[in-house]
Design a protein around this motif. Structure first.
Motif, mmCIF file in Angstrom:
data_model
loop_
_atom_site.group_PDB
_atom_site.id
_atom_site.type_symbol
_atom_site.label_atom_id
_atom_site.label_comp_id
_atom_site.label_asym_id
_atom_site.label_seq_id
_atom_site.Cartn_x
_atom_site.Cartn_y
_atom_site.Cartn_z
ATOM 1 N N GLY A 213 0.832 -1.201 0.000
ATOM 2 C CA GLY A 213 0.000 0.000 0.000
ATOM 3 C C GLY A 213 0.868 1.253 0.000
ATOM 4 O O GLY A 213 0.550 2.255 -0.650
ATOM 5 N N LEU A 214 1.986 1.173 0.739
ATOM 6 C CA LEU A 214 2.901 2.305 0.828
ATOM 7 C C LEU A 214 3.505 2.596 -0.548
ATOM 8 O O LEU A 214 3.613 3.750 -0.970
ATOM 9 C CB LEU A 214 4.002 1.957 1.824
ATOM 10 C CG LEU A 214 4.661 3.103 2.578
ATOM 11 C CD1 LEU A 214 3.614 3.935 3.281
ATOM 12 C CD2 LEU A 214 5.660 2.550 3.580
ATOM 13 N N LEU A 215 3.872 1.534 -1.251
ATOM 14 C CA LEU A 215 4.453 1.678 -2.589
ATOM 15 C C LEU A 215 3.421 2.300 -3.538
ATOM 16 O O LEU A 215 3.721 3.233 -4.285
ATOM 17 C CB LEU A 215 4.899 0.301 -3.105
ATOM 18 C CG LEU A 215 5.571 0.244 -4.471
ATOM 19 C CD1 LEU A 215 6.889 0.999 -4.437
ATOM 20 C CD2 LEU A 215 5.841 -1.201 -4.880
ATOM 21 N N LEU A 216 2.185 1.785 -3.457
ATOM 22 C CA LEU A 216 1.111 2.302 -4.309
ATOM 23 C C LEU A 216 0.820 3.766 -3.970
ATOM 24 O O LEU A 216 0.635 4.609 -4.856
ATOM 25 C CB LEU A 216 -0.151 1.446 -4.139
ATOM 26 C CG LEU A 216 -1.321 1.758 -5.057
ATOM 27 C CD1 LEU A 216 -0.926 1.605 -6.507
ATOM 28 C CD2 LEU A 216 -2.513 0.860 -4.760
ATOM 29 N N GLY A 217 0.828 4.065 -2.669
ATOM 30 C CA GLY A 217 0.598 5.448 -2.222
ATOM 31 C C GLY A 217 1.634 6.395 -2.802
ATOM 32 O O GLY A 217 1.311 7.496 -3.265
ATOM 33 N N GLY A 218 2.893 5.945 -2.783
ATOM 34 C CA GLY A 218 3.968 6.757 -3.359
ATOM 35 C C GLY A 218 3.735 6.995 -4.839
ATOM 36 O O GLY A 218 3.939 8.109 -5.360
ATOM 37 N N MET A 219 3.283 5.942 -5.538
ATOM 38 C CA MET A 219 3.011 6.072 -6.975
ATOM 39 C C MET A 219 1.901 7.088 -7.218
ATOM 40 O O MET A 219 1.960 7.892 -8.143
ATOM 41 C CB MET A 219 2.589 4.724 -7.570
ATOM 42 C CG MET A 219 3.709 3.730 -7.707
ATOM 43 S SD MET A 219 3.111 2.303 -8.647
ATOM 44 C CE MET A 219 4.395 1.109 -8.289
ATOM 45 N N ILE A 220 0.855 7.032 -6.372
ATOM 46 C CA ILE A 220 -0.298 7.928 -6.541
ATOM 47 C C ILE A 220 0.142 9.384 -6.389
ATOM 48 O O ILE A 220 -0.148 10.232 -7.230
ATOM 49 C CB ILE A 220 -1.393 7.598 -5.494
ATOM 50 C CG1 ILE A 220 -1.983 6.218 -5.776
ATOM 51 C CG2 ILE A 220 -2.486 8.657 -5.504
ATOM 52 C CD1 ILE A 220 -2.829 5.671 -4.642
ATOM 53 N N ILE A 221 0.885 9.657 -5.297
ATOM 54 C CA ILE A 221 1.295 11.040 -5.046
ATOM 55 C C ILE A 221 2.185 11.542 -6.185
ATOM 56 O O ILE A 221 2.037 12.658 -6.673
ATOM 57 C CB ILE A 221 2.011 11.146 -3.676
ATOM 58 C CG1 ILE A 221 0.997 10.883 -2.560
ATOM 59 C CG2 ILE A 221 2.652 12.518 -3.493
ATOM 60 C CD1 ILE A 221 1.572 10.844 -1.168
#
Length: 356
Positions: A213-221
């Motif tokens: 989720g953290l990796l995906l969150g970074g991608m989103i931002i």
């Protein structure tokens, strides 16, 4: 405006001090800052005290260097001081001030608003996104909420509340939804765990379990910022072209003609933006590339490594989003124009990119 800035800096410094207070309340260990006064024996001046230092890490210091000193107790209970690292924040602060000055002098009001918007974005990430992730929320959801909030506020704040900005935002949010979906699917098929480096290992030990989720969150931002970069100029292009000949005995162009003309400009923009994105990822992983070359890793072998795979997923997903954002933003802006919702730029507002 000035009050806003002062309030914001107070908030950030308060938050930083709370963070430090929590960090330093451990047993007998604390971090001090001081200046190197002597190299042999290695001595540091902290406040009025001269302390002798252990430099086991072999940090290359000179006289007068500002350093961090780690104070702890040895097995006999005596206080010892280790040289931890250089103090970097004063220089970073100076660099930030130069940035603010340049933005203010060149960009005038809009530049200053952009700087405030940027600080507020960082504030949202520090004060909302990170605490919620630490509290156990789903990092991807938090990142999506946080960055959408940042977008709504900072884009309207910098570019004003109008149909041009709204059209760009709608395009951004729609494209972001596609990008997030694509990123999630890609992560599933490439089996990305989010465990890539020491930082993520530490997080796992600290009990932060949702690393994917953290990796995906970074991608989103990361993707949302780049998307705004492509949608706002694109809608501005549509608006400029729409009102270019208006009133000079020219009929109102049809939205189809406007779409085609705007897309010709948009294509140039896509090319440079995708390049920027890929270069940004390549630049941040440069040492990694050198390491692979030196270690004779095959291309296939390298692509199978999680660090490389996630960088590729990020740049590809981000680039696909960027490319889709341009026709989408163009279409929404053309529709807005078709229904007379895209007013002519006010004098002095329209041709930003030509005058200054």
């Amino acid at each position: 405006m000035r009050k806003l800035l002062i309030l914001f800096f107070c908030l950030i410094s308060w938050f930083a001090s709370v963070g430090q207070a929590q960090a330093s309340s451990g047993s007998g260990t604390q971090t001090l800052e001081g200046t190197i006064t002597d190299l042999d024996p290695l001595t540091v001046k902290v406040g009025q005290n001269l302390l002798s230092l252990n430099n086991e890490g072999g940090v290359p210091v000179k006289l007068g260097d500002l350093v961090q000193v780690y104070q702890t107790l040895d097995p006999e209970g005596k206080t010892v001081y280790y040289l931890a690292d250089f103090v970097r924040w004063p220089y970073l602060l100076a660099l930030t001030l130069i940035f603010v000055l340049v933005a203010g002098v060149v960009g005038k009001g809009k530049g200053i608003r952009a700087v405030i918007g940027m600080f507020l974005s960082v504030g949202v990430i520090l004060l909302m996104v990170i605490p919620l992730i630490l509290a156990g929320w789903n990092p991807a959801v938090v990142a999506l909420l946080g960055s959408t909030g940042i977008l709504l506020f900072s884009v309207y704040f910098v570019h004003g509340l109008n149909w041009t900005t709204t059209a760009a935002l709608i395009a951004t949010i729609l494209t972001a939804a596609v990008t997030v979906g694509l990123a999630a699917v890609s992560m599933h098929f490439t089996h990305l765990t989010g465990l890539m480096d020491e930082e993520t290992m530490f997080l796992k030990q600290m009990g932060i379990t949702d690393l994917r989720g953290l990796l995906l969150g970074g991608m989103i931002i990361g993707a949302l910022g780049a998307l705004v970069d492509s949608t706002i100029p694109q809608v501005a292009v549509v608006r400029e072209l729409a009102h270019q000949h208006h009133g000079h005995n020219h009929p109102k162009p049809t939205w189809q003609d406007l779409f085609r003309a705007s897309m010709r400009v948009g294509m140039d923009h896509i090319g440079s933006l995708v390049n920027t994105l890929v270069l940004a990822y390549a630049g941040s992983s440069l040492s990694l590339f050198v390491l692979f070359q030196a270690g004779n890793t095959t291309l296939k072998g390298a692509m199978n490594m999680e660090v490389v795979a996630s960088a590729i997923v990020q740049s590809m997903v981000g680039s696909i989003g960027l490319i889709l954002a341009v026709p989408l933003a163009t279409f929404i802006a053309c529709m807005a124009y078709h229904y007379d919702r895209l007013p002519a730029p006010k004098e002095g507002e329209g041709h930003h990119h030509h005058h200054h």
